[in-house]
Structures are given as C-alpha cells and as structure tokens.
Design a protein around this motif. Structure first.
Motif, PDB file in Angstrom:
ATOM      1  N   GLY A  10       0.822  -1.214   0.000  1.00  0.00           N
ATOM      2  CA  GLY A  10       0.000   0.000   0.000  1.00  0.00           C
ATOM      3  C   GLY A  10       0.847   1.251   0.000  1.00  0.00           C
ATOM      4  N   HIS A  13      -0.830   6.886   3.055  1.00  0.00           N
ATOM      5  CA  HIS A  13      -0.061   7.630   4.067  1.00  0.00           C
ATOM      6  C   HIS A  13       0.609   6.689   5.064  1.00  0.00           C
ATOM      7  CE1 HIS A  13      -1.862  11.024   2.174  1.00  0.00           C
ATOM      8  NE2 HIS A  13      -2.947  10.276   2.118  1.00  0.00           N
ATOM      9  N   ALA A  14      -0.048   5.560   5.350  1.00  0.00           N
ATOM     10  CA  ALA A  14       0.555   4.578   6.256  1.00  0.00           C
ATOM     11  C   ALA A  14       1.716   3.867   5.568  1.00  0.00           C
ATOM     12  CB  ALA A  14      -0.499   3.566   6.707  1.00  0.00           C
ATOM     13  N   THR A  33       2.315  -1.541  -4.411  1.00  0.00           N
ATOM     14  CA  THR A  33       1.066  -0.791  -4.385  1.00  0.00           C
ATOM     15  C   THR A  33       0.369  -0.880  -5.732  1.00  0.00           C
ATOM     16  OG1 THR A  33       0.059   1.277  -3.659  1.00  0.00           O
ATOM     17  CG2 THR A  33       2.083   1.477  -4.970  1.00  0.00           C
ATOM     18  N   MET A  34      -0.959  -0.729  -5.694  1.00  0.00           N
ATOM     19  CA  MET A  34      -1.749  -1.021  -6.895  1.00  0.00           C
ATOM     20  C   MET A  34      -1.478  -0.039  -8.025  1.00  0.00           C
ATOM     21  SD  MET A  34      -5.188  -2.195  -4.932  1.00  0.00           S
ATOM     22  CE  MET A  34      -6.304  -2.369  -6.276  1.00  0.00           C
ATOM     23  N   SER A  43      -7.338  10.853  -0.192  1.00  0.00           N
ATOM     24  CA  SER A  43      -8.623  10.332  -0.659  1.00  0.00           C
ATOM     25  C   SER A  43      -9.734  11.342  -0.463  1.00  0.00           C
ATOM     26  CB  SER A  43      -8.999   9.079   0.131  1.00  0.00           C
ATOM     27  OG  SER A  43      -7.920   8.213   0.231  1.00  0.00           O
ATOM     28  N   CYS A  44      -9.541  12.228   0.512  1.00  0.00           N
ATOM     29  CA  CYS A  44     -10.655  13.117   0.850  1.00  0.00           C
ATOM     30  C   CYS A  44     -10.181  14.559   0.820  1.00  0.00           C
ATOM     31  CB  CYS A  44     -11.220  12.703   2.207  1.00  0.00           C
ATOM     32  SG  CYS A  44     -12.789  13.462   2.590  1.00  0.00           S
ATOM     33  N   VAL A 122      -1.536  -7.079  -4.160  1.00  0.00           N
ATOM     34  CA  VAL A 122      -1.286  -8.249  -3.310  1.00  0.00           C
ATOM     35  C   VAL A 122      -2.622  -8.944  -3.069  1.00  0.00           C
ATOM     36  CG1 VAL A 122      -0.603  -8.961  -0.990  1.00  0.00           C
ATOM     37  CG2 VAL A 122       0.804  -7.333  -2.270  1.00  0.00           C
ATOM     38  N   GLY A 153      -5.676   0.540   3.524  1.00  0.00           N
ATOM     39  CA  GLY A 153      -6.631   1.661   3.579  1.00  0.00           C
ATOM     40  C   GLY A 153      -8.068   1.222   3.432  1.00  0.00           C
ATOM     41  N   GLY A 198     -17.092   8.746   3.880  1.00  0.00           N
ATOM     42  CA  GLY A 198     -17.658   9.393   2.703  1.00  0.00           C
ATOM     43  C   GLY A 198     -16.977  10.708   2.412  1.00  0.00           C
ATOM     44  N   CYS A 276     -17.273  13.058  11.868  1.00  0.00           N
ATOM     45  CA  CYS A 276     -17.100  13.587  10.523  1.00  0.00           C
ATOM     46  C   CYS A 276     -18.328  13.134   9.726  1.00  0.00           C
ATOM     47  CB  CYS A 276     -15.822  12.987   9.952  1.00  0.00           C
ATOM     48  SG  CYS A 276     -15.045  14.017   8.764  1.00  0.00           S
ATOM     49  N   GLN A 369      -5.733   2.966   7.961  1.00  0.00           N
ATOM     50  CA  GLN A 369      -7.192   2.851   8.029  1.00  0.00           C
ATOM     51  C   GLN A 369      -7.639   1.397   8.213  1.00  0.00           C
ATOM     52  OE1 GLN A 369      -8.985   5.882   6.698  1.00  0.00           O
ATOM     53  NE2 GLN A 369     -11.062   5.144   6.531  1.00  0.00           N
ATOM     54  N   THR A 374      -9.365   6.595  11.032  1.00  0.00           N
ATOM     55  CA  THR A 374      -9.669   7.457   9.898  1.00  0.00           C
ATOM     56  C   THR A 374      -8.702   8.634   9.954  1.00  0.00           C
ATOM     57  OG1 THR A 374     -11.324   8.865   8.850  1.00  0.00           O
ATOM     58  CG2 THR A 374     -11.504   8.630  11.221  1.00  0.00           C
ATOM     59  N   GLY A 375      -8.269   9.098   8.795  1.00  0.00           N
ATOM     60  CA  GLY A 375      -7.389  10.270   8.766  1.00  0.00           C
ATOM     61  C   GLY A 375      -6.003   9.937   8.266  1.00  0.00           C
TER      62      GLY A 375
END
Ligand SMILES: Cc1cc2nc3c(=O)[nH]c(=O)nc-3n(C[C@H](O)[C@H](O)[C@H](O)COP(=O)(O)OP(=O)(O)OC[C@H]3O[C@@H](n4cnc5c(N)ncnc54)[C@H](O)[C@@H]3O)c2cc1C
Length: 619
Positions: A10, A13-14, A33-34, A43-44, A122, A153, A198, A276, A369, A374-375
């Motif tokens: 992945g 951020h992690a 990673t994909m 993502s948000c 993976v 995530g 969301g 949120c 995540q 979240t975050g």
C-alpha cells in the motif's frame, strides 16, 4: 530485486511512512502498491493536521517521518486551530496542494536507499507455521520476506455508494482489493469487520460566486510542521479559503430525499465516523439547526478543483445538485465530481500487539485505516510505528512502544489495541489524559532521543535538534534570571494572561533581555517551547506524579503466554477480556473496558507468585 527484508503493501499515508522508516533503518524494503501514480494520494480533503492531528504530524516529524516535510513543502495555507484555547491543545493545520503533495512524496521515496517500489496488487499473505513468509501478487508472482506490513486503507472489498448505485472500488476511480480480505481470514486467522466513510462533491472554482462568501486567510506568521523547515525562510505563498453555509432550503432538499440516501435507505449498514458525519446525518441529528458552516478549500495551485468541507454526502446526483445550488455562492456551481460513500473491510485492532504485529501471525503488521482509524495523520503514524517495529524485530532489537504520557501516537495505539473501535477512530486532544505535556510545540523534545536511538533520525535532524535544545536551555536560563518587580519572567509566563510577546517587550534593557529577544527572533520555536513549559509548570508537576504511578503499572510486563483460565480468583468476564486482548503490561490491563482495579490486584498477586516460583525453580 534483492530479496526484501520487509514488504510494505500500500502506497497511502501509512505505507509511505512504513516503507520510509524501514528503509531508513537499513532494511531492504519493497513497497508494493496497486498504482504507483497514486502514492501519497489524499482520498478526501486536501489538508494535513488539525486539532489532535497536528500534534501527530509533529510527532511523526520528530520520529524522522515524511508527512511534516511534505506538508511544509506543498502547503497553500497555514492556520493554527484552537488558538482561543490553551496552548497545549492548539492544532497546526495546513491546506495542501494535493498534486504537489503526491509529487513530493513520490520523489522523496524515490530518493531513499534500500527501497524498491513495485506496482501490483497483493492478493494473499503467505503464512507458514504461524510466521509470515511473504506476499502473492495478482499475477501469481510471490515475493518472499520475513516481515510484511499491510496498509490497504479503504481498499479491502471496498464498495462505493451514491444514491442507489453501488460499485466496487478502493476510492473513486481506483479498483478495490478483492482477494486480500479472504486471505487475511483464511491464512492469517484474522476476524474482519466493516466500516464506512464518505466525501463531498468537488466544484469548479470559476463557477463559485466568492463575493457571497466570507474570506478566510492563513496565519500571518505560519509555523511549519517540520523541525527541518527553516522558520526564518518559511514564507509559503498562501491562498484564501472561503466560508459559506447551508440553509433551510438545503436542509429541505435533504429531508425530502432522505429515503434516497444510502445511509437511510438501509443500503449502507457499516458505521461511519461520528465526528465527521455526512450532511444527511447532520440534518437529521441536529434537526433544530438551520445552518451548518461550509469551507470552500482550493485543491491546488494548478487546478480549478474546490473541496466543500462540511458537505460529505452519498445522496443521488440530482439531489446533490439541488442541495449545492441552494447554497449561497454556489447557485451556479459546476460539479466536477459528485460525493460518495464507501464501505470497506477493516481488522478490529484488538487482534494486534502494541507493536502493531498481529497476534495470530508473527512478522505480519497492520497499519493505517485498515486498523479501524480514519485520517491521513493517524494512518501515517501507525505506518511509521509498524515499519519501525518490523525493522527492529528483524534485527533482534527491542520493540518500540510509545507511552500514553510520551506521545499522542502512544495514546492512539494503546486505545486501539486495548479497547478496539466501534467506529472509525480519529484523534482528539481529549483522548490524551497527559495532553498538557503532549503539545505540538514540544514533540521534538519528547521524541528525538528515541528517534536517534533507533536510527530513525538522520544527521540533519540531530544537528537541528541539538541547536533547538541548546537555544531552549539558554532561553529558560534567561527567563529564570531576568526579574521584573521581584518576579522572574518564567514566573510571569505561568500566568495564562501573559502573552510571550508582552513579556519580551517589558523585559527591560539589560544585556540578558536583549539576548532573550535575539533568541526569540533567531530561534522562535525554542522560545515558544520554554514559554509553554513555564505556563504549564504547575499543572505538569501534578500530572507527572500521576504519570509516575501509571508508569509503574506499565513497567510490570505480563508474559504473552499467560494462562488466564488458570488464575483461580479472577472473575469469569475478566478472564475472557484479558485472554482476548492479551495486554502487554498491568497498566494496559487496567485500561481494558470491563477490567476493575480488583482484577488488577488479583493479576498482580498471581504474577508475583509466578515470578517467585520461577526464581525458586531457577535456584
Ligand atoms: C471516500 C473517502 C472519504 C474519506 N473521508 C475522510 C474524512 O472526512 N476525514 C478523514 O480524516 N479521513 C477520511 N478518509 C480517510 C483517509 O483517506 C484515510 O484515513 C487515509 O487515506 C488512510 O491512509 P492509508 O494509508 O491507511 O490508506 P489509503 O490512503 O487508502 O491507501 C491505501 C493504499 O494501499 C493500496 N492498496 C490497497 N490494497 C492493496 C493491495 N491488495 N495490494 C497493493 N496495494 C494495495 C492502495 O492502492 C493505496 O495506495 C476518507 C477516505 C475515503 C476513501
């Protein structure tokens, strides 16, 4: 490639922090990673930091992480949130240029030795006799390694929702990772749960009538996140954000169409982040409110995309259009991308040890995540700790577990692995009982020595820290030495009404006062830290006594293989909870919900007896 020591799955951020930490600590690291172009994608919302989260970014930076540097280099606006409250809970936040952020992070990773980036999905973790052996990719290729850090995530069996339309995906425009969940259940013996989040629609900047909105500028003197960013030359070109509000007409559109919202039609069943919420949830939950604030945030310098902070939604397209066009300033807004919700698999984090290694499979670590948080900031912090712990274990070195009194990151991990989550976990200052000590300003003071000892801090950081520490020591000495009306400046600063600028102005004309003012100009970070130390000196003393009591319990290690069923006097419920969580220390055991101080006494007596029996055996 050289056979890796660690595979990080992945590039969110992690994954970024996990890979960078492991590589910096000298491990051959493969980041799989994909989509390599999506590494570092937000993502948000295009923002880093905030209340509780800004402190985490500063801690990540003190531990040699990437996020603070990336945020400073690509920021469009800096604001210190919570300024009206005590300094301990101020939250640095910046609005980021999302594409510049991705470019910065990708270039940073490309510059690291020991790190190879591989594009691929993976589909399985390889496990043999309770130990991880590597990962299998969708094309059948197997990469072998003794440690794997998963940071998938929102991608595990992700399903997107907008109105009654649902489709598989990891986030908009990206495929879901369908098979890995099954492997985590079957090969790793993990239980998975389902959560939801969301996001809002994005608008074209030129279609917004800003004359009807309130302008919000950044701080005149922005404070960078990273110790390595020179505050003297830190003058980011700041862009304004804009504020508007929902109104009764917007709320009426939402209420009239609630049955078409997947949140209320029964289509989405997973729990979302309570703090949120979507606009549908806000309108239902706060039915007496006739307006909610919306922040219009530019997504970058080279794009016309604007994010509507506060308007997360998954209602159908026609309803989104009607509600957006009912907002003042957005009457003619062009929607570039509609809002949506996503449901995804996560791993309830009580299945993890405090190092973020799974209890079921040695060498398998989870972060981000995927752990029920979240975050971006929470994810990055977990990634850093998982990557660093994986590297330490491979070398046969001790684990890195931050105490609750040491860092917000310590609070978060302890909360996750001890209590688990019922909804996506985000950081708040209220979660930290020692928050007066865990300030954003003093993160370097709290964590650099640890970062040095585990090889997470490089030479540049250590040099910058030693200059900071020397300036702080000198400033504190001067604050104690200079006296006005019989009171030292340090004592004056203990008064919350006394601003640092005022104390410096009224410090007199002595050489010492001149030196102190010089330090405030040349080393503002150091002087801010000691001023806050003076302010909180009284409270911190009290807190430190509590910390000392708790630390004693946190030093009492519990053997990982302890048979709780064999502890005769332990209540049935306590046995079950303790066997499920397998706390690392007596302190952690006490924090498990449902565990009482009386249970801890029984456990302590038992551990004492076990220890003595072992000593007798050894004689
Ligand atoms: C629609 C949406 C709305 C959100 N809203 C908010 C919000 O309002 N507030 C907030 O704080 N946070 C929000 N978030 C969450 C925030 O985006 C995440 O917390 C953060 O990005 C998590 O970072 P991560 O590294 O754990 O995962 P991600 O950023 O999701 O990155 C996961 C990475 O793993 C890769 N990957 C996944 N599976 C595999 C696999 N099998 N093989 C190879 N690579 C894989 C993906 O390609 C991706 O690069 C939202 C997320 C989404 C999707």
């Amino acid at each position: 490639m050289v056979r890796p020591d660690i595979i990080v799955v992945g590039g969110g951020h992690a994954g970024i922090e996990a890979a960078a930490a492991a590589a910096r600590m000298g491990c051959q690291t493969a980041l799989v990673t994909m989509d390599v172009r999506a590494i570092g994608r937000m993502s948000c919302n295009p923002a880093i930091g905030g209340i509780g989260k800004g402190q985490i970014v500063r801690e990540i930076d003190a531990l040699g992480g990437v996020m603070g540097l990336a945020a400073d280099a690509t920021a469009m606006q800096f604001r210190m949130l919570n300024r009206s409250k005590g300094k301990a809970v101020w939250g640095p936040r910046c609005q980021s240029d999302r594409h510049a952020y991705e470019r910065f992070v990708q270039a940073h990773l490309a510059s690291l030795a020991n790190l190879e980036i591989i594009q691929g999905e993976v589909t399985a973790v390889l496990v043999e006799n309770g130990h991880v052996r590597g990962a299998r990719l969708a094309d059948g290729q197997e990469i072998l390694a003794p440690a794997v850090v998963l940071t998938a995530g929102t991608f595990l069996s992700g399903v997107l929702h907008r109105g009654d339309r649902t489709w598989p995906g990891g986030r908009i425009g990206e495929s879901a990772a369908g098979k890995l969940s099954q492997s985590l259940r079957e090969n790793a013996g993990l239980t998975l749960g389902r959560l939801k989040t969301g996001t809002c629609a994005r608008l074209a900047a030129e279609s917004i009538d800003y004359s009807k909105c309130e302008r919000q500028d950044g701080d005149a003197q922005p404070v960078p996140f990273s110790l390595l960013t020179d505050p003297a030359s830190f003058l980011p070109r700041q862009a304004p954000c804009w504020i508007t509000n929902t109104n009764p007409r917007v709320h009426a559109v939402i209420r009239d169409n609630l049955a078409r919202s997947p949140m209320y039609s029964g289509q989405i069943t997973a729990t979302g982040p309570r703090y949120c919420p979507s606009i549908e949830t806000k309108v239902v939950r706060f039915a007496d409110k006739d307006r909610h604030q919306l922040f219009l945030e530019p997504e970058g310098r080279d794009t016309n995309w604007v994010y509507i902070n506060g308007l997360s939604t998954s209602v159908p397209v026609d309803v989104q259009e009607a509600m957006i066009h009912a907002v003042e300033g957005l009457e003619h807004a062009q929607i570039l991308q509609h809002g949506y919700a996503i449901e995804y698999d996560y791993v309830p984090p009580t299945q993890l040890a405090s190092t973020l290694e799974t209890k079921t499979v040695a060498g398998l670590y989870l972060a981000g995540q995927l752990n029920g948080t979240t975050g971006y900031e929470e994810a990055a912090a977990l990634g850093l700790m998982a990557g660093a712990n994986a590297a330490r274990k491979l070398r046969g070195q001790g684990e890195i577990v931050l105490g609750r009194e040491q860092a917000y990151i310590g609070v978060m991990i302890d909360d996750l692995v001890t209590k688990g989550v019922l909804e996506p976990y985000r950081m708040f200052t209220s979660r930290a009982e020692h928050r007066l000590q865990l300030r954003a300003d003093n993160a370097d003071m709290r964590l650099t020595e640890l970062a040095r000892s585990v090889h997470l801090a490089d030479e540049a950081r250590l040099a910058a820290f030693s200059a900071l520490a020397a300036a702080a020591d000198r400033a504190m000495a001067l604050l104690r030495q200079i006296r006005i009306d019989g009171q030292s400046l340090a004592e004056r600063l203990a008064n919350p009404q006394m601003a640092l600028a005022h104390v410096l102005q009224t410090a007199g004309d002595s050489a010492a006062a001149g030196e102190l003012r010089g330090l405030a100009a040349s080393a503002p970070r150091a002087v801010e830290i000691v001023a806050a130390d003076c302010l909180y000196a009284g409270y911190v003393g009290r807190q430190q006594r509590q910390v000392a009591q708790m630390t004693q319990l946190d030093r009492r290690l519990i053997p990982p293989s302890l048979d709780y069923a064999a502890i005769a006097h332990l209540r049935h419920e306590a046995r079950q909870r303790l066997a499920e969580i397998r706390p690392r220390t007596l302190g952690q055991a006490l924090r498990i919900s449902g565990i009482t101080p009386a249970d801890i006494n029984v456990l302590a007596v038992h551990l004492h007896a076990v220890l003595h029996a072992e000593k007798d055996d050894a004689r």
